[in-house]
Design a protein around this motif. Structure first.
Motif, PDB file in Angstrom:
ATOM      1  N   ALA A   1     -31.518  60.204  67.759  1.00 11.55           N
ATOM      2  CA  ALA A   1     -30.573  61.297  67.529  1.00 11.55           C
ATOM      3  C   ALA A   1     -29.405  61.195  68.500  1.00 11.55           C
ATOM      4  CB  ALA A   1     -31.278  62.637  67.692  1.00 11.55           C
ATOM      5  N   LYS A   2     -28.218  61.531  68.014  1.00 15.82           N
ATOM      6  CA  LYS A   2     -26.998  61.520  68.819  1.00 15.82           C
ATOM      7  C   LYS A   2     -26.681  60.132  69.366  1.00 15.82           C
ATOM      8  CE  LYS A   2     -26.152  65.195  71.345  1.00 15.82           C
ATOM      9  NZ  LYS A   2     -26.292  66.324  72.288  1.00 15.82           N
ATOM     10  N   THR A   3     -27.075  59.099  68.598  1.00 17.02           N
ATOM     11  CA  THR A   3     -26.634  57.738  68.891  1.00 17.02           C
ATOM     12  C   THR A   3     -25.801  57.258  67.709  1.00 17.02           C
ATOM     13  OG1 THR A   3     -28.543  56.621  67.869  1.00 17.02           O
ATOM     14  CG2 THR A   3     -28.749  57.257  70.196  1.00 17.02           C
ATOM     15  N   SER A   4     -24.938  56.312  67.961  1.00 19.68           N
ATOM     16  CA  SER A   4     -24.074  55.785  66.909  1.00 19.68           C
ATOM     17  C   SER A   4     -23.998  54.277  67.002  1.00 19.68           C
ATOM     18  CB  SER A   4     -22.665  56.377  67.039  1.00 19.68           C
ATOM     19  OG  SER A   4     -21.784  55.784  66.099  1.00 19.68           O
ATOM     20  N   GLY A   5     -23.864  53.642  65.845  1.00 15.27           N
ATOM     21  CA  GLY A   5     -23.663  52.197  65.800  1.00 15.27           C
ATOM     22  C   GLY A   5     -22.201  51.813  65.911  1.00 15.27           C
ATOM     23  N   ARG A   6     -21.319  52.815  66.034  1.00 16.44           N
ATOM     24  CA  ARG A   6     -19.886  52.573  66.177  1.00 16.44           C
ATOM     25  C   ARG A   6     -19.455  52.786  67.629  1.00 16.44           C
ATOM     26  NH1 ARG A   6     -15.964  55.042  61.665  1.00 16.44           N
ATOM     27  NH2 ARG A   6     -14.566  53.941  63.087  1.00 16.44           N
ATOM     28  N   GLN A   7     -18.691  51.837  68.148  1.00 12.97           N
ATOM     29  CA  GLN A   7     -18.167  51.995  69.505  1.00 12.97           C
ATOM     30  C   GLN A   7     -17.022  53.010  69.539  1.00 12.97           C
ATOM     31  OE1 GLN A   7     -17.858  48.454  72.031  1.00 12.97           O
ATOM     32  NE2 GLN A   7     -18.563  47.224  70.302  1.00 12.97           N
ATOM     33  N   ASP A   8     -16.246  53.074  68.446  1.00 12.08           N
ATOM     34  CA  ASP A   8     -15.130  54.024  68.376  1.00 12.08           C
ATOM     35  C   ASP A   8     -15.628  55.348  67.797  1.00 12.08           C
ATOM     36  OD1 ASP A   8     -15.627  52.666  65.969  1.00 12.08           O
ATOM     37  OD2 ASP A   8     -13.599  53.048  65.220  1.00 12.08           O
TER      38      ASP A   8
ATOM     39  N   ASN B   1     -28.825  48.283  61.939  1.00 17.03           N
ATOM     40  CA  ASN B   1     -28.547  49.606  62.512  1.00 17.03           C
ATOM     41  C   ASN B   1     -29.564  50.605  61.972  1.00 17.03           C
ATOM     42  OD1 ASN B   1     -26.734  51.494  63.993  1.00 17.03           O
ATOM     43  ND2 ASN B   1     -26.519  52.396  61.961  1.00 17.03           N
ATOM     44  N   LEU B   2     -30.002  51.513  62.818  1.00 20.73           N
ATOM     45  CA  LEU B   2     -30.913  52.587  62.421  1.00 20.73           C
ATOM     46  C   LEU B   2     -30.226  53.930  62.616  1.00 20.73           C
ATOM     47  CD1 LEU B   2     -34.282  51.492  64.117  1.00 20.73           C
ATOM     48  CD2 LEU B   2     -33.522  51.029  61.784  1.00 20.73           C
ATOM     49  N   ALA B   3     -30.419  54.833  61.667  1.00 20.09           N
ATOM     50  CA  ALA B   3     -29.834  56.166  61.784  1.00 20.09           C
ATOM     51  C   ALA B   3     -30.758  57.193  61.146  1.00 20.09           C
ATOM     52  CB  ALA B   3     -28.465  56.212  61.116  1.00 20.09           C
ATOM     53  N   PRO B   4     -31.117  58.255  61.889  1.00 18.79           N
ATOM     54  CA  PRO B   4     -31.933  59.315  61.298  1.00 18.79           C
ATOM     55  C   PRO B   4     -31.057  60.277  60.501  1.00 18.79           C
ATOM     56  CG  PRO B   4     -31.524  59.789  63.607  1.00 18.79           C
ATOM     57  CD  PRO B   4     -30.859  58.478  63.316  1.00 18.79           C
ATOM     58  N   MET B   5     -31.566  60.778  59.400  1.00 21.31           N
ATOM     59  CA  MET B   5     -30.861  61.761  58.580  1.00 21.31           C
ATOM     60  C   MET B   5     -31.873  62.522  57.758  1.00 21.31           C
ATOM     61  SD  MET B   5     -30.849  60.737  55.145  1.00 21.31           S
ATOM     62  CE  MET B   5     -29.273  61.160  54.441  1.00 21.31           C
ATOM     63  N   SER B   6     -31.434  63.639  57.142  1.00 19.88           N
ATOM     64  CA  SER B   6     -32.368  64.406  56.327  1.00 19.88           C
ATOM     65  C   SER B   6     -31.734  64.983  55.066  1.00 19.88           C
ATOM     66  CB  SER B   6     -32.992  65.547  57.156  1.00 19.88           C
ATOM     67  OG  SER B   6     -31.994  66.447  57.601  1.00 19.88           O
ATOM     68  N   SER B   7     -30.473  64.666  54.814  1.00 22.05           N
ATOM     69  CA  SER B   7     -29.833  65.152  53.581  1.00 22.05           C
ATOM     70  C   SER B   7     -30.118  64.155  52.465  1.00 22.05           C
ATOM     71  CB  SER B   7     -28.325  65.335  53.794  1.00 22.05           C
ATOM     72  OG  SER B   7     -28.075  66.329  54.750  1.00 22.05           O
ATOM     73  N   ALA B   8     -31.291  64.264  51.878  1.00 24.23           N
ATOM     74  CA  ALA B   8     -31.716  63.309  50.854  1.00 24.23           C
ATOM     75  C   ALA B   8     -32.637  63.978  49.852  1.00 24.23           C
ATOM     76  CB  ALA B   8     -32.430  62.122  51.502  1.00 24.23           C
ATOM     77  N   TRP B   9     -32.526  63.537  48.591  1.00 22.20           N
ATOM     78  CA  TRP B   9     -33.470  63.996  47.572  1.00 22.20           C
ATOM     79  C   TRP B   9     -33.620  62.911  46.507  1.00 22.20           C
ATOM     80  CZ3 TRP B   9     -31.649  64.788  42.530  1.00 22.20           C
ATOM     81  CH2 TRP B   9     -30.258  64.885  42.374  1.00 22.20           C
TER      82      TRP B   9
ATOM     83  N   TYR C   1     -22.705  55.344  71.920  1.00 26.01           N
ATOM     84  CA  TYR C   1     -22.874  54.080  71.202  1.00 26.01           C
ATOM     85  C   TYR C   1     -24.114  53.371  71.716  1.00 26.01           C
ATOM     86  CZ  TYR C   1     -22.264  49.110  70.203  1.00 26.01           C
ATOM     87  OH  TYR C   1     -22.457  47.805  69.819  1.00 26.01           O
ATOM     88  N   VAL C   2     -24.971  52.947  70.790  1.00 24.53           N
ATOM     89  CA  VAL C   2     -26.169  52.187  71.131  1.00 24.53           C
ATOM     90  C   VAL C   2     -26.248  51.001  70.178  1.00 24.53           C
ATOM     91  CG1 VAL C   2     -28.694  52.175  71.234  1.00 24.53           C
ATOM     92  CG2 VAL C   2     -27.417  54.191  72.011  1.00 24.53           C
ATOM     93  N   LYS C   3     -26.297  49.807  70.724  1.00 27.24           N
ATOM     94  CA  LYS C   3     -26.353  48.598  69.905  1.00 27.24           C
ATOM     95  C   LYS C   3     -27.761  48.343  69.379  1.00 27.24           C
ATOM     96  CE  LYS C   3     -24.903  44.636  68.215  1.00 27.24           C
ATOM     97  NZ  LYS C   3     -24.007  44.599  67.042  1.00 27.24           N
ATOM     98  N   ASP C   4     -28.748  48.390  70.275  1.00 27.62           N
ATOM     99  CA  ASP C   4     -30.130  48.074  69.900  1.00 27.62           C
ATOM    100  C   ASP C   4     -30.893  49.363  69.644  1.00 27.62           C
ATOM    101  OD1 ASP C   4     -32.658  47.070  69.511  1.00 27.62           O
ATOM    102  OD2 ASP C   4     -32.940  46.363  71.572  1.00 27.62           O
ATOM    103  N   LYS C   5     -30.863  49.818  68.401  1.00 23.01           N
ATOM    104  CA  LYS C   5     -31.541  51.066  68.063  1.00 23.01           C
ATOM    105  C   LYS C   5     -33.071  50.908  68.080  1.00 23.01           C
ATOM    106  CE  LYS C   5     -27.757  53.481  66.858  1.00 23.01           C
ATOM    107  NZ  LYS C   5     -27.612  53.976  65.491  1.00 23.01           N
ATOM    108  N   PHE C   6     -33.564  49.749  67.667  1.00 25.72           N
ATOM    109  CA  PHE C   6     -35.012  49.515  67.710  1.00 25.72           C
ATOM    110  C   PHE C   6     -35.512  49.636  69.145  1.00 25.72           C
ATOM    111  CE2 PHE C   6     -34.389  47.486  63.542  1.00 25.72           C
ATOM    112  CZ  PHE C   6     -35.512  47.929  62.861  1.00 25.72           C
TER     113      PHE C   6
END
Length: 211
Positions: free
Chosen positions: A80-87, A29-37, A99-104
């Protein structure tokens, strides 16, 4: 003059990361985020507790932090605005997530194998950090209705991969900061870094001193 304000978010500006984690069926699964340090060889990630990324990371204890360059806005926006969860949660449904299964495939990114963890790396990202989860901290404790909603996940960096074009010539363990162009996010908008302003006194301390 200053005035008192109450922003809904405090995203002053941090690098964008595409996190790779392993789903229950073994896919990535791929997910973009920016809350990191970062501090030394550790990184703190701020994530929603019920996201697929968080669930995967807590279950497997492994991830890859892929850092896109400022030329990869299109690929990040595709995730952005995709999720690996169906629910989908009510919040994400209302915000237009799907919901998106194949993020790549969705972002037209290329998977490549990792060396120390299971999740795949993103080939197009100039920096890729393989990591393992070491601690989970509940955020926003004491705020009404927010308990358990956000987590601060501390990960230990196991291996760093840097594209040759951003590695200093003659110093293979250092990033050439004039050639590394990370994609930044500030208040939900994409930005790049400007050129170097002037020498920093902190740069008088050799990087190896911190090792």
């Amino acid at each position: 003059m200053h005035q008192t304000i109450s922003p809904a978010i405090l995203y002053w500006g941090t690098p964008v990361i595409i996190i790779s984690t392993t789903n229950e069926d073994g896919t990535t699964n791929l997910a973009p985020m920016s809350s990191a340090w970062w501090l030394r060889q550790r990184c703190m990630l701020g994530l929603a507790s019920q996201s697929q990324t968080t669930r995967n990371l807590q279950r497997t204890k492994q991830c890859v932090l892929n850092m896109p360059s400022d030329s990869m806005v299109t690929q990040v926006n595709a995730l952005a605005k995709t999720s690996g969860r169906q629910d989908l949660s009510p919040f994400k449904k209302a915000a237009g997530y799907e919901y998106v299964k194949d993020k790549f495939g969705r972002a037209k990114l290329t998977p490549m194998g990792s060396e120390m963890v299971t999740p795949l790396r993103v080939q197009e990202c100039p920096v890729q950090m393989e990591a393992e989860l070491v601690q989970v901290n509940e955020m926003n404790c004491g705020e009404e209705g927010m308990g358990g909603f956000f987590l601060g996940l501390e990960v230990k960096i196991l291996k760093v991969h840097g594209e040759e074009s951003i590695v200093q010539i003659g110093a293979s363990d250092r990033i050439d900061v004039d050639r590394w162009k990370p994609l930044m996010m500030s208040f939900q908008q994409f930005y790049g870094l400007s050129g170097r302003l002037q020498p920093s006194r902190l740069a008088e301390i050799d990087e190896e001193h911190y090792r």
